[in-house]
Write a protein that holds these residues in place. Sequence first.
Motif, short mmCIF file in Angstrom:
data_model
loop_
_atom_site.label_atom_id
_atom_site.label_comp_id
_atom_site.label_asym_id
_atom_site.label_seq_id
_atom_site.Cartn_x
_atom_site.Cartn_y
_atom_site.Cartn_z
N TRP A 62 70.21 -24.24 9.79
CA TRP A 62 70.79 -22.91 9.73
C TRP A 62 72.03 -22.89 10.61
CZ3 TRP A 62 68.82 -18.68 7.00
CH2 TRP A 62 67.62 -18.92 6.34
N LEU A 63 72.98 -22.07 10.25
CA LEU A 63 74.20 -21.91 11.01
C LEU A 63 74.17 -20.55 11.70
CD1 LEU A 63 77.06 -23.00 11.68
CD2 LEU A 63 77.85 -21.81 9.63
N ALA A 64 74.52 -20.53 12.99
CA ALA A 64 74.61 -19.28 13.74
C ALA A 64 75.96 -19.27 14.45
CB ALA A 64 73.48 -19.17 14.75
N VAL A 65 76.56 -18.10 14.58
CA VAL A 65 77.86 -17.99 15.24
C VAL A 65 77.74 -17.10 16.48
CG1 VAL A 65 79.18 -18.35 13.12
CG2 VAL A 65 78.61 -16.04 13.81
N SER A 66 78.61 -17.41 17.44
CA SER A 66 78.71 -16.60 18.65
C SER A 66 80.17 -16.19 18.79
CB SER A 66 78.27 -17.41 19.87
OG SER A 66 78.43 -16.64 21.04
N PRO A 67 80.51 -14.96 18.42
CA PRO A 67 81.90 -14.52 18.49
C PRO A 67 82.46 -14.55 19.91
CG PRO A 67 80.58 -12.98 17.23
CD PRO A 67 79.64 -13.93 17.89
N HIS A 68 83.73 -14.79 20.01
CA HIS A 68 84.42 -14.86 21.30
C HIS A 68 84.29 -13.55 22.07
CE1 HIS A 68 87.92 -14.97 24.06
NE2 HIS A 68 87.58 -16.25 24.14
N ASP A 69 84.28 -12.42 21.34
CA ASP A 69 84.21 -11.13 22.02
C ASP A 69 82.77 -10.72 22.37
OD1 ASP A 69 83.46 -10.71 19.40
OD2 ASP A 69 84.74 -8.96 19.08
N ALA A 70 81.79 -11.59 22.06
CA ALA A 70 80.39 -11.32 22.42
C ALA A 70 79.70 -12.61 22.85
CB ALA A 70 79.67 -10.69 21.23
N PRO A 71 80.18 -13.23 23.93
CA PRO A 71 79.59 -14.51 24.35
C PRO A 71 78.10 -14.37 24.67
CG PRO A 71 81.04 -13.65 26.06
CD PRO A 71 81.19 -12.76 24.86
N GLY A 72 77.34 -15.37 24.28
CA GLY A 72 75.91 -15.34 24.52
C GLY A 72 75.12 -14.68 23.41
N TRP A 73 75.80 -13.98 22.52
CA TRP A 73 75.14 -13.36 21.37
C TRP A 73 75.31 -14.28 20.17
CZ3 TRP A 73 72.80 -8.44 21.16
CH2 TRP A 73 72.82 -7.75 22.38
N TRP A 74 74.25 -14.54 19.45
CA TRP A 74 74.28 -15.44 18.29
C TRP A 74 73.79 -14.71 17.06
CZ3 TRP A 74 76.37 -20.23 18.54
CH2 TRP A 74 76.63 -20.72 19.82
N TRP A 75 74.52 -14.89 15.94
CA TRP A 75 74.15 -14.30 14.67
C TRP A 75 73.87 -15.40 13.66
CZ3 TRP A 75 77.64 -11.81 17.83
CH2 TRP A 75 77.37 -10.47 18.09
N PRO A 76 72.61 -15.50 13.18
CA PRO A 76 72.33 -16.46 12.11
C PRO A 76 73.06 -16.02 10.85
CG PRO A 76 70.31 -15.44 12.94
CD PRO A 76 71.46 -14.78 13.62
N GLN A 77 73.58 -16.98 10.13
CA GLN A 77 74.29 -16.68 8.89
C GLN A 77 73.30 -16.67 7.72
OE1 GLN A 77 77.86 -15.93 9.20
NE2 GLN A 77 76.78 -15.71 11.13
N GLU A 78 73.74 -16.15 6.58
CA GLU A 78 72.85 -16.00 5.44
C GLU A 78 72.45 -17.33 4.86
OE1 GLU A 78 73.82 -13.20 2.40
OE2 GLU A 78 74.86 -11.93 3.82
N GLY A 79 71.17 -17.53 4.70
CA GLY A 79 70.63 -18.70 4.02
C GLY A 79 70.76 -19.99 4.80
N GLU A 80 69.90 -20.94 4.45
CA GLU A 80 69.97 -22.23 5.11
C GLU A 80 71.15 -23.03 4.57
OE1 GLU A 80 67.11 -25.41 3.60
OE2 GLU A 80 66.14 -23.55 2.96
N VAL A 81 71.63 -23.97 5.35
CA VAL A 81 72.75 -24.83 4.95
C VAL A 81 72.21 -25.87 3.98
CG1 VAL A 81 74.48 -26.46 5.75
CG2 VAL A 81 73.94 -24.44 7.13
N LYS A 82 72.81 -25.97 2.82
CA LYS A 82 72.43 -26.98 1.83
C LYS A 82 73.15 -28.28 2.19
CE LYS A 82 70.07 -24.05 -0.56
NZ LYS A 82 68.66 -23.98 -0.36
N ILE A 88 77.37 -34.62 4.45
CA ILE A 88 78.52 -33.78 4.81
C ILE A 88 78.29 -32.39 4.22
CG2 ILE A 88 81.03 -33.52 4.68
CD1 ILE A 88 80.11 -36.05 6.19
N TRP A 89 78.26 -31.37 5.07
CA TRP A 89 77.95 -30.02 4.59
C TRP A 89 79.07 -29.03 4.91
CZ3 TRP A 89 77.85 -26.66 8.65
CH2 TRP A 89 77.53 -27.16 9.91
N ARG A 90 79.05 -27.91 4.18
CA ARG A 90 79.99 -26.80 4.37
C ARG A 90 79.18 -25.52 4.26
NH1 ARG A 90 85.16 -28.15 2.76
NH2 ARG A 90 85.70 -26.04 2.21
N ALA A 91 79.54 -24.55 5.09
CA ALA A 91 78.85 -23.26 5.04
C ALA A 91 79.83 -22.17 5.47
CB ALA A 91 77.65 -23.26 5.98
N SER A 92 79.68 -21.01 4.85
CA SER A 92 80.51 -19.87 5.22
C SER A 92 79.90 -19.20 6.45
CB SER A 92 80.56 -18.86 4.08
OG SER A 92 81.25 -19.42 2.99
N ALA A 93 80.79 -18.71 7.31
CA ALA A 93 80.35 -17.98 8.49
C ALA A 93 81.19 -16.74 8.63
CB ALA A 93 80.48 -18.88 9.73
#
Length: 96
Positions: A62-82, A88-93
């Motif tokens: 799974w991919l999760a992002v932590s925006p620069h303006d909210a350090p320490g906060w992580w948001w899982p992205q939709e769906g597992e990474v195929k 070699i994988w690609r996923a939208s965030a």
Amino acid sequence: MQRTVQGKRPPAGTSSANQTALQPPKAPAAAITGPCNGQLVPRQITVTGRLIGSLPPDRHLWLAVSPHDAPGWWWPQEGEVKIPTDGIWRASARAE
């Protein structure tokens, strides 16, 4: 059956082939290849990476992002990474 305990010397007379066979498999790892760590990016991006090793069928990436303006906060992205067979994988965030 003899087992090699990590950090201890194997019993005398144990061949290196036996030692290799007794080692547990290495855990898979995922590496992000783009964007670079610390790079400023738009709110919606494509993240690229590669899987090192083999992911067991009961495990998922799974991919999760932590925006620069909210350090320490992580948001899982939709769906597992195929993951294609080449690893070699690609996923939208998107950071909201």
